[in-house]
Structure formats: C-alpha cells, structure tokens
Design a protein around this motif. Structure first.
Motif, PDB file in Angstrom:
ATOM      1  N   SER A 164       2.488   1.621  -3.433  1.00  0.00           N
ATOM      2  CA  SER A 164       1.475   1.972  -4.453  1.00  0.00           C
ATOM      3  C   SER A 164       1.145   3.450  -4.377  1.00  0.00           C
ATOM      4  O   SER A 164       1.026   4.127  -5.396  1.00  0.00           O
ATOM      5  CB  SER A 164       0.183   1.175  -4.217  1.00  0.00           C
ATOM      6  N   ASN A 165       1.008   3.943  -3.151  1.00  0.00           N
ATOM      7  CA  ASN A 165       0.659   5.354  -2.982  1.00  0.00           C
ATOM      8  C   ASN A 165       1.811   6.264  -3.386  1.00  0.00           C
ATOM      9  O   ASN A 165       1.602   7.312  -3.993  1.00  0.00           O
ATOM     10  CB  ASN A 165       0.240   5.634  -1.535  1.00  0.00           C
ATOM     11  N   VAL A 192       0.848  -1.205   0.000  1.00  0.00           N
ATOM     12  CA  VAL A 192       0.000   0.000   0.000  1.00  0.00           C
ATOM     13  C   VAL A 192       0.885   1.257   0.000  1.00  0.00           C
ATOM     14  O   VAL A 192       0.655   2.194  -0.778  1.00  0.00           O
ATOM     15  CB  VAL A 192      -0.954   0.005   1.213  1.00  0.00           C
ATOM     16  N   ASP A 237      -3.465   9.419  -4.209  1.00  0.00           N
ATOM     17  CA  ASP A 237      -3.261   8.051  -3.719  1.00  0.00           C
ATOM     18  C   ASP A 237      -3.573   7.071  -4.856  1.00  0.00           C
ATOM     19  O   ASP A 237      -4.090   7.471  -5.908  1.00  0.00           O
ATOM     20  CB  ASP A 237      -4.165   7.759  -2.500  1.00  0.00           C
ATOM     21  N   ASN A 238      -3.314   5.777  -4.630  1.00  0.00           N
ATOM     22  CA  ASN A 238      -3.456   4.808  -5.707  1.00  0.00           C
ATOM     23  C   ASN A 238      -4.903   4.600  -6.127  1.00  0.00           C
ATOM     24  O   ASN A 238      -5.187   4.307  -7.284  1.00  0.00           O
ATOM     25  CB  ASN A 238      -2.841   3.455  -5.276  1.00  0.00           C
ATOM     26  N   PHE A 287      -6.223   2.876   0.456  1.00  0.00           N
ATOM     27  CA  PHE A 287      -5.239   3.738  -0.220  1.00  0.00           C
ATOM     28  C   PHE A 287      -5.349   5.189   0.259  1.00  0.00           C
ATOM     29  O   PHE A 287      -4.344   5.891   0.374  1.00  0.00           O
ATOM     30  CB  PHE A 287      -5.430   3.690  -1.740  1.00  0.00           C
ATOM     31  N   ASP A 288      -6.550   5.667   0.542  1.00  0.00           N
ATOM     32  CA  ASP A 288      -6.628   7.087   0.933  1.00  0.00           C
ATOM     33  C   ASP A 288      -6.594   7.248   2.452  1.00  0.00           C
ATOM     34  O   ASP A 288      -6.825   8.343   2.967  1.00  0.00           O
ATOM     35  CB  ASP A 288      -7.859   7.777   0.313  1.00  0.00           C
ATOM     36  N   ARG A 330     -10.512  -1.124  -0.886  1.00  0.00           N
ATOM     37  CA  ARG A 330      -9.159  -0.699  -1.293  1.00  0.00           C
ATOM     38  C   ARG A 330      -9.043   0.819  -1.445  1.00  0.00           C
ATOM     39  O   ARG A 330      -8.044   1.421  -1.055  1.00  0.00           O
ATOM     40  CB  ARG A 330      -8.736  -1.400  -2.572  1.00  0.00           C
ATOM     41  N   TRP A 331     -10.093   1.476  -1.992  1.00  0.00           N
ATOM     42  CA  TRP A 331     -10.020   2.934  -2.118  1.00  0.00           C
ATOM     43  C   TRP A 331      -9.827   3.558  -0.734  1.00  0.00           C
ATOM     44  O   TRP A 331      -9.043   4.505  -0.561  1.00  0.00           O
ATOM     45  CB  TRP A 331     -11.294   3.487  -2.764  1.00  0.00           C
TER      46      TRP A 331
END
Ligand SMILES: O=C(CCC(O)(O)[C@H](Cc1ccccc1)NC(=O)c1ccccc1)N[C@@H](Cc1c[nH]c2ccccc12)C(=O)O
Ligand SMILES: [Zn+2]
Length: 590
Positions: free
Chosen positions: A169-170, A166, A180-181, A437-438, A433-434
């Motif tokens: 990815s970010n 994570v 973010d991703n 990621f945020d 996942r959103w």
C-alpha cells in the motif's frame, strides 16, 4: 507538457467512452466472486481487476502529459487531476497481482471464518449467528467465548498478510506522490487541516461520549456484578451487544432509562407482521420516492442479493452498494436479517445507490461522492427520520407513542447508543491505520497499540489477555478489505448538519430529534441538487449548497442530543467520568 484544450477534450472524451465497458466487466467479475466465493471466481475477478488497473494506468500516465494548471476550465483541470490519481494501479505488474491477491485472501478469510462448539460438531459464521449471539446473549462467559473465537478465526490468521499489505500500500502511495498510504487516504478530503478538524470535532463530542460511557457502565454493573465491572475502569469490550462494541443499540434493554415508558423497538412488530427482506427494501424505496428522489430501477430489484443464499455458497455478507458503471445497473448485496438494525442499514445502502443514480450523467471521473463521508451520510440522514417514534408509528411498527419526558429520553438514549457510541470507534480505526502506514506503529506492536487506542478513545478493555500472536484489528471487515473508515466519522457528523438543513427546508418546527422529513419534496430536492454534482466540485461547495456553510461542524449533532446531554449530566452527578483506573482488567480479578 500539453496545453492544447482540444487535445485535452478529446482525451477526456476517449477516457469517458472506454471506461464504462471496462468498469462494467470488472464489477461483473467482482460481483460473481462476492456472491459465490470460489477459487475459479477469484481468478476471474483478479484478471478483470488487472485489466481495469492497466486501463487506469494507461490513462493516468497520459493525463500526466497535460499541464493541468494551464487550463482555465475548472472541469477539465479537475478531471485530469482525478484521472492522474491511479492508486494501486501504479504498482508494477507483479506487485499489483500480489496486492490484489493478498486483499482477496484476507477478505475470504474474514468471510468464511467461523467459531465452533463441542469439538467442531456445529460451527457458526459471523453473519448472522455470531452477530446474533453478541446482540442477544447476557452470559458473560458465552460472550467471551464467541468474542475470542471470532478473533482467533479471523484477525489472528491474517497477521502476516497484513504486514505485506502495508508495504505494498505504501509503495503504491509513493508512486502516486504521497509519503504513505494514510496520506493518500486523507487526500480524498482535499483539506490540508483535515486531521486537526477531525481532532477538534472529536474533542467537542468527547464529553457526551464520556457521560454515555459512565451511564452504561453503571447499568452493566447491575447485570454483570462487581467482578466484571469497575465503575472507575474500562468496560470489557464483549458486553456492549456488538462484536466490535461500535454500536451499543443491542443492550438497550439493559440500559433503558425509564423501563415503564414504551420501548421504541420495532423488531418485535416486524417479526409479528412477518416482514421479509424484500418488504424492508420496498419500505425504504418508498421513503426515498416520498422525497421525490429517484426510485430503485427494475434491474436493482432483479439483480440485487438481498438475503444470504441458502444453497450453502460462501458469500461476502458485509453489506455493500454497487455501481456497475453503465448508468443502468445498480445493486445492493446484503445478508438481510429482519430487524430494525437491518432496516436502518438498508437505508444506508440505498443512500449509496441514490447517489449513484443522481450523478450517473457526470463524466466518469466525477461519478463519486463529494468526499467519502458524503457517500456514507445520505442513507443515514433519511434513517434519522425513519427512526423517529412518530414515523415508526406511521408505518405501523409502533402501536402507541407517548409524548413525555420519559419517552423522549428513552428515544434519545437509544439513538445515542448508535450514534454517540460509534464516534470514538470510527475515529480510532484510522488513527491506528494512519500510524501503521506512516511507521509510528511497527508490526511488532500492532495489537498492543490497537488496545491502547481502544482504551484511550472508547474506554474499553479486552475480556481476555491479548498478545502479538493476535491481530484484533483484522477482526473488523474494513481492515482486511482495504476500506478506509474515517469516512464514517465524517458521515456521523455531517449527517446531522444535512438532517437539520432538510428539516428546516421541510418547514419543521420544534426539537431537531422529533423531525421527520417524510414526503417533503423540498427537502428531497435539496439533497438531489447536491448529489447530482458527484465529485465535480470541492466538498465545501456541496456542503454550502445544503447547509449554507462550508465546514464540518458538530453543532447540529449536539443540538439533536441536547436534552439527553442535560439528563445524563444530572444522572451522572456522582459518577466518575472516564476510566482513571486504566490498568484494571476483568481477567486480573480474583
Ligand atoms: O460498513 C458499513 C456499511 C457498508 C458500506 O455501505 O459502507 C460499504 C462498505 C464497503 C466499501 C467498499 C467495498 C465494500 C464494502 N460501502 C459501500 O457499499 C459503498 C458504495 C459506494 C461508495 C462508497 C461505499 N457500515 C459501517 C458503519 C456504519 C455507518 N453507518 C451505519 C449505519 C448502520 C449500520 C452500520 C453503519 C460498519 O458496518 O462498520
Ligand atoms: Zn456505506
């Protein structure tokens, strides 16, 4: 910034000429690793990945030297924009190596994970053994053992790696100009109201899902009894015939509305007629060519992996379609099992290959789907026709087909167990996942938030207590493999829009769920014209080309299931819709 059009055209030509070879080399190494998981092949694929990433980075930085908005030519502007978006290749070398190593480590864990019985004497992998037990067993405790065993062997062991994944990815997303991703992933839909559109469509489909959920829950009470099923609570997640409860098709025999009417199940006939994987692929290919679409080329038949190797090699069994980038070499990798489920999946994978071939002469930056959901929808659209009782009879997989209300409801319920049950799962996969990621979901509550979403959207609960030692999202292929999932939600909505447009083009009259576009060249040409665009135009243009309208809409899906919706509402007159007793759980029962 460069605004000279000649320089831009030369740059794009150079990118096009140098990319094919490097893409081929990477795919070749990645294919060898996927079809024979060894450390040696892993090292080779990581080396090839770095070479591809360096190429992307070099050309990405050069593309950014141009003032892309200075060019009137939309194609030049759009190509420069796509080449500039280099994803993980933006990471510094050491981070990039670590990122790729983490993903292949998690993917390997997933592909070799197994569940063992009587003290590790005999063990089973997901594909085909555990999948088979989850589909066929009706033993509550056996299902629970396999369900939990799989999560212990897969998700739980990759939890730490995922936290690092994570972060990296970010970092990559930020280097591409995104917060973010999740924001980077959503950008592939090129729609600023994307999240709101998806939420609106989900809300339109939720009533039908809640009716299906209540009906299935009632039927499961008959099989598993009061101790395990609460008709006002969530359904234990291991009873739906699938490891992730994403498709409920395998419990059709427990929930069929009219058992006396013919069951539309082609699997027994496939087995009786001794179908094998190759024959299934040829049946699918024949459907595509009946629509005047491009047949699978000889290289496809020579180089695909259609069944799990029998020499004990470790392979990635999760199905995938491969475009080797040289406009000739296209493959499918799949551990085919002879059943109806896999016949549908073969159409799904072949839809990817058809799309590859239709856009193979586009410039390299445009060799992609109009958006990721389009790529997932092609094969499923054709499978909607193949799955009709009429078509199954035509290809000898069903003896008799009745044309009465009971058979119609039996058929529509079967389709709903695949298509409607799937929607909340596809929606929550990237909701989770959103938020990871945020930062709205921190690593200290990965699992708690996963089960909150599983309850909120799917109305499921875990059969056994879960803690933060577990990492249940990791038990689903796409999470360790860094593959976004909202693409399937989009696909399940737009595939019915495409189906309706093809049926109209094929001159179909009558209810949408009875349509089979088999042999309609007109319907095939409609899809081919869209596919040949690749990602050269905004997806709204591609959508308009097929359906005459420019937006995603649940209307066609709801039209397809209309008779079932009416029937379910009546059937559920005295049922509680939803799961108001949200804190009920099967393991807290006496
Ligand atoms: O994952 C898949 C099928 C695999 C795939 O074809 O989508 C595959 C996933 C993948 C992506 C990236 C790397 C490795 C695997 N996608 C592709 O092969 C692919 C190829 C080219 C472009 C885009 C995707 N299906 C989903 C759900 C699903 C959607 N439609 C279905 C129809 C039948 C069965 C399952 C599904 C699942 O199993 O949960
Ligand atoms: Zn796919």
């Amino acid at each position: 910034k460069i605004t000279d059009i000649k320089k831009a055209e030369e740059f794009l030509a150079e990118f096009n000429d140098t990319s094919e070879e490097i893409i081929y080399k990477y795919n070749d190494a990645y294919w060898k690793y996927n079809t024979n998981i060894t450390d040696y092949n892993d090292q080779l694929q990581q080396k090839a990945y770095l070479q591809w990433a360096n190429h992307s980075k070099e050309f990405g930085l050069r593309a950014q030297q141009f003032d892309k908005d200075a060019f009137q030519d939309e194609s030049i502007r759009r190509q420069l924009e796509k080449i500039s978006l280099i994803g993980s290749a933006a990471l510094p070398k050491t981070d990039l190596k670590e990122f790729n190593a983490i993903i292949s480590k998690m993917e390997t864990i997933y592909s070799v994970a197994k569940v063992c019985w009587n003290g590790d004497q005999d063990c089973s992998l997901l594909d085909p053994d555990l999948t088979g037990i989850m589909a066929m067993s009706r033993d509550y405790k056996e299902l629970e053992y396999v369900w939990e065993g799989w999560r212990n062997a897969s998700g739980r062991t990759m939890r730490q790696d995922y936290i690092r994944y994570v972060e990296l990815s970010n970092e990559a997303a930020r280097l591409n100009g995104f917060p973010d991703n999740g924001a980077l992933w959503r950008s592939y839909y090129d729609t600023k109201t994307f999240e709101a559109d998806i939420e609106r469509i989900y809300k339109e489909l939720q009533p039908l899902y809640r009716n299906l959920h209540a009906y299935v829950r009632r039927k499961l009470l008959d099989t598993y009894g009061q101790n395990h099923i609460n008709t006002k609570g969530a359904i234990p997640a291991h009873l739906l015939g699938n490891m992730w409860a994403q498709s409920w098709i395998n419990i059709y025999d427990l929930v069929v509305p009219y058992p006396s009417a013919p069951k539309i199940d082609a699997t027994p006939t496939m087995l009786k007629q001794k179908w094998n994987a190759t024959h299934m692929f040829h049946i699918a290919d024949e459907f595509f060519t009946s629509l005047n679409l491009i047949p699978m080329p000889q290289e496809f038949w020579d180089k695909s992996m259609m069944t799990k190797p029998e020499d004990g090699r470790a392979v990635v069994c999760h199905p995938s379609a491969w475009d080797f980038g040289n406009r000739k070499d296209f493959r499918i990798k799949m551990c085919t099992v002879v059943n109806m489920d896999d016949l549908v999946t073969i159409h799904h994978e072949m839809g990817h290959v058809e799309y590859f071939m239709q856009y193979k002469d586009q410039p390299v930056p445009f060799r992609d789907g109009a958006n990721p959901g389009f790529h997932e929808a092609i094969g499923d659209v054709l499978a909607l026709s193949v799955s009709t009782p009429k078509h199954l009879k035509e290809i000898g997989l069903l003896e008799k087909v009745d044309d009465n209300e009971a058979s119609e409801i039996n058929f529509l319920l079967k389709m709903a167990l695949d298509k409607i049950a799937f929607l909340p799962f596809a929606y929550l996969m990237d909701q989770w996942r959103w938020k990871v990621f945020d930062g709205r979901i921190s690593s200290t509550e990965y699992n708690k938030q996963w089960w909150n979403l599983r309850l909120k959207y799917q109305g499921l609960c875990s059969p056994t207590p879960r803690t933060e030692k577990d990492f249940d999202p990791g038990a689903k292929y796409h999470i360790p493999s860094d593959v976004s999932y909202i693409r399937y939600f989009v696909s399940f909505v737009i595939q019915f829009q495409f189906h309706k447009a093809m049926c109209d083009k094929a001159g179909h009259t009558g209810p949408l769920h009875k349509c089979d576009v088999y042999k309609s060249k007109a319907a095939g040409d409609l899809m081919a014209d869209m596919m040949s665009l690749g990602s050269s135009k905004p997806w709204q243009d591609a959508m308009e080309k097929i359906t005459g309208q420019r937006n995603m809409s649940a209307e066609s899906l709801l039209e397809y299931f209309q008779p079932l919706t009416t029937w379910l509402k009546k059937e559920n007159e005295n049922e509680v819709l939803g799961w108001p007793e949200y804190d009920w759980s099967p393991y807290l029962q006496p």
